[in-house]
Design an enzyme around this catalytic site. Structure first.
Site, short mmCIF file in Angstrom:
data_model
loop_
_atom_site.label_atom_id
_atom_site.label_comp_id
_atom_site.label_asym_id
_atom_site.label_seq_id
_atom_site.Cartn_x
_atom_site.Cartn_y
_atom_site.Cartn_z
N CYS A 1 8.50 18.54 -15.85
CA CYS A 1 8.04 17.66 -16.94
C CYS A 1 7.29 16.42 -16.42
O CYS A 1 6.67 15.71 -17.21
CB CYS A 1 9.20 17.25 -17.83
SG CYS A 1 10.08 18.65 -18.52
N HIS B 1 7.13 10.86 -21.52
CA HIS B 1 7.44 12.29 -21.67
C HIS B 1 8.25 12.49 -22.95
O HIS B 1 9.18 11.74 -23.23
CB HIS B 1 8.23 12.77 -20.45
CG HIS B 1 8.76 14.16 -20.61
ND1 HIS B 1 7.96 15.20 -21.05
CD2 HIS B 1 10.00 14.67 -20.43
CE1 HIS B 1 8.70 16.30 -21.11
NE2 HIS B 1 9.94 16.00 -20.75
N ASN C 1 9.76 19.53 -26.76
CA ASN C 1 9.49 19.18 -25.36
C ASN C 1 8.55 20.25 -24.78
O ASN C 1 8.95 21.40 -24.61
CB ASN C 1 10.82 19.15 -24.60
CG ASN C 1 10.66 18.78 -23.14
OD1 ASN C 1 9.55 18.76 -22.60
ND2 ASN C 1 11.78 18.49 -22.49
N1 ACO Z 1 23.03 23.46 -32.79
C1 ACO Z 1 24.28 23.20 -33.16
N2 ACO Z 1 25.26 22.93 -32.28
C2 ACO Z 1 24.93 22.91 -30.98
C3 ACO Z 1 23.64 23.16 -30.54
C4 ACO Z 1 22.66 23.44 -31.50
N3 ACO Z 1 21.37 23.71 -31.17
N4 ACO Z 1 23.62 23.06 -29.20
C5 ACO Z 1 24.86 22.75 -28.81
N5 ACO Z 1 25.66 22.65 -29.88
C6 ACO Z 1 27.06 22.33 -29.92
C7 ACO Z 1 27.80 22.69 -28.65
O1 ACO Z 1 28.20 24.04 -28.67
C8 ACO Z 1 28.96 21.76 -28.69
O2 ACO Z 1 29.93 22.28 -29.57
P1 ACO Z 1 31.51 22.13 -29.26
O3 ACO Z 1 31.75 20.66 -29.25
O4 ACO Z 1 32.13 22.86 -30.40
O5 ACO Z 1 31.71 22.77 -27.93
C9 ACO Z 1 28.40 20.49 -29.33
O6 ACO Z 1 27.19 20.91 -30.01
C10 ACO Z 1 28.06 19.41 -28.33
O7 ACO Z 1 27.34 20.00 -27.26
P2 ACO Z 1 26.75 19.12 -26.12
O8 ACO Z 1 25.93 19.95 -25.19
O9 ACO Z 1 27.86 18.28 -25.53
O10 ACO Z 1 25.79 18.20 -26.97
P3 ACO Z 1 25.21 16.79 -26.64
O11 ACO Z 1 25.69 15.81 -27.61
O12 ACO Z 1 25.27 16.46 -25.17
O13 ACO Z 1 23.66 17.03 -26.98
C11 ACO Z 1 21.57 17.47 -25.92
C12 ACO Z 1 22.93 18.01 -26.27
C13 ACO Z 1 20.81 17.19 -27.19
C14 ACO Z 1 20.86 18.49 -25.09
C15 ACO Z 1 21.77 16.13 -25.14
O14 ACO Z 1 22.62 16.31 -24.05
C16 ACO Z 1 20.48 15.59 -24.67
O15 ACO Z 1 19.72 15.05 -25.43
N6 ACO Z 1 20.21 15.69 -23.36
C17 ACO Z 1 18.94 15.34 -22.81
C18 ACO Z 1 18.37 16.59 -22.30
C19 ACO Z 1 16.94 16.80 -22.63
O16 ACO Z 1 16.31 16.18 -23.46
N7 ACO Z 1 16.41 17.74 -21.91
C20 ACO Z 1 15.08 18.11 -22.04
C21 ACO Z 1 14.61 18.72 -20.79
S1 ACO Z 1 14.72 17.59 -19.48
C22 ACO Z 1 13.40 16.70 -19.50
O17 ACO Z 1 12.43 17.01 -20.12
C23 ACO Z 1 13.47 15.48 -18.72
#
Ligand code: ACO
Length: 319
Positions: A113, A246, A276
């Protein structure tokens, strides 16, 4: 001698695919979950048969048209992608052939990215050295091909697209400062840990991510590298007219802007419409803001990338 952006262009394939469309396609998610955690409302997905070089071609044509130059005048093509058409030749060479350009230096950059910010920095160094005069710098991705559509934690986050700029030697500013970094010890938090060997896929060919680790890392380094770039250019952060970060996640973007003490009215956001798009995200966002009239000639723009590797970087420029 400066390197100056003289044209921008972008391309998004197909129709917008909303969060509700993903639910209709059988993914166990909801518009509310995706929007509240990421700000993403829609993304574009490439048609079967559309490759990164096809998206790059459309974006490049638009950037060349804005710059008012012919593809044959380009003497350097730097293309950032993590989803190349083939193992080789490079997607840059395939784009070169599609554009009908012969003889330009052409190669791919792999910094996930951060790829566009890396590619722009490399092209700037070619131009400032005096060896090249007119560069095409492209970010193009079809991340939909490396997503595990059974993994709702990642497949809802990404989209496909391409963005391009023409960068020319100029007596006028120009790129003012650049800063690039990488720390490979964090390779495990975001990766596609597979390959092709002996005619078979080895390892895991899908994108895997530790979302929370990525989130913390991205917020820290994006603010740091923006300050580093400002110091190098002797530009105060409050002199920046537009931050073009980004586009991974609205919460990462908001946290970065807050750390830089920039209001969100100075931040270009397209993650809601594009998802993204990895190396394509920064030039896609820049193009959107140029074409809707927000980014104007003479303004100071900070471009920022962060991604797998881990890699990160920033480019401060006068548009
Ligand atoms: N829809 C519904 N529920 C979901 C989804 C979805 N798409 N995805 C995960 N869940 C659920 C999980 O199963 C979990 O359920 P549980 O509590 O029953 O086990 C719950 O949601 C929480 O899951 P987490 O993975 O802990 O969710 P989190 O709050 O961390 O959010 C996210 C995930 C949005 C990916 C967050 O960590 C984030 O924003 N990270 C940044 C990563 C990013 O933006 N990456 C992009 C690529 S990297 C880059 O470009 C730099």
């Amino acid at each position: 001698m400066f390197a100056r952006i003289t044209g921008v262009g972008s391309y998004l394939p197909g129709q917008a695919v909303s969060n509700d469309d993903l639910v209709r396609r059988g993914i166990e998610t909801s518009d509310e979950w995706i929007v509240s955690r990421t700000g993403i409302k829609a993304r574009h997905l490439a048609e079967p048969g559309q490759a990164s070089s096809d998206l790059a071609l459309e974006a490049s044509r638009r950037a060349l048209a804005m710059a008012g130059i012919d593809a044959g005048e380009i003497d350097l093509i730097v293309l950032a992608t993590s989803t190349p058409d083939f193992i080789f030749p490079s997607t840059a060479c395939l784009l070169q052939a599609k554009l009908g350009n012969r003889g330009a230096v052409a190669f791919d950059v792999q910094a996930v990215c951060s790829g566009f910010v890396y590619a722009l920095t490399i092209a700037e160094k070619f131009i400032r050295s005096g060896s090249h005069k007119k560069a095409l710098v492209v970010g193009a991705e079809v991340f939909s091909r490396i997503l595990d559509w059974q993994d709702r934690g990642t497949c809802v986050l990404f989209g496909d697209g391409a963005g391009a700029v023409v960068l020319e030697a100029s007596g006028e500013p120009g790129i003012l400062a650049t800063a690039l970094h990488a720390d490979g010890s964090h390779h495990g938090i975001l990766s596609v840990p597979g390959n092709v060997s002996g005619g078979q896929v080895t390892g895991d060919p899908f994108l895997r991510m530790d979302g929370q680790a990525v989130f913390k890392f991205a917020v820290r380094v994006l603010a740091e590298v923006a300050h580093e770039c400002c110091e190098a250019a002797k530009v105060a952060p409050d002199e920046i007219d537009w931050l073009v970060p980004h586009q991974a996640n609205i919460r990462i973007i908001e946290a970065t802007a807050k750390k830089m003490k920039l209001g969100m009215d100075k931040v270009i956001v397209t993650v809601d419409r594009h998802g993204n798009t990895s190396a394509a995200s920064v030039p896609l966002a820049l193009d959107a803001a140029v074409r809707d009239g927000r980014v104007k000639a003479g303004q100071k723009i900070m471009l920022e990338g962060v991604g797998g590797g881990f890699t990160w970087g920033a480019v401060l420029l006068e548009f």
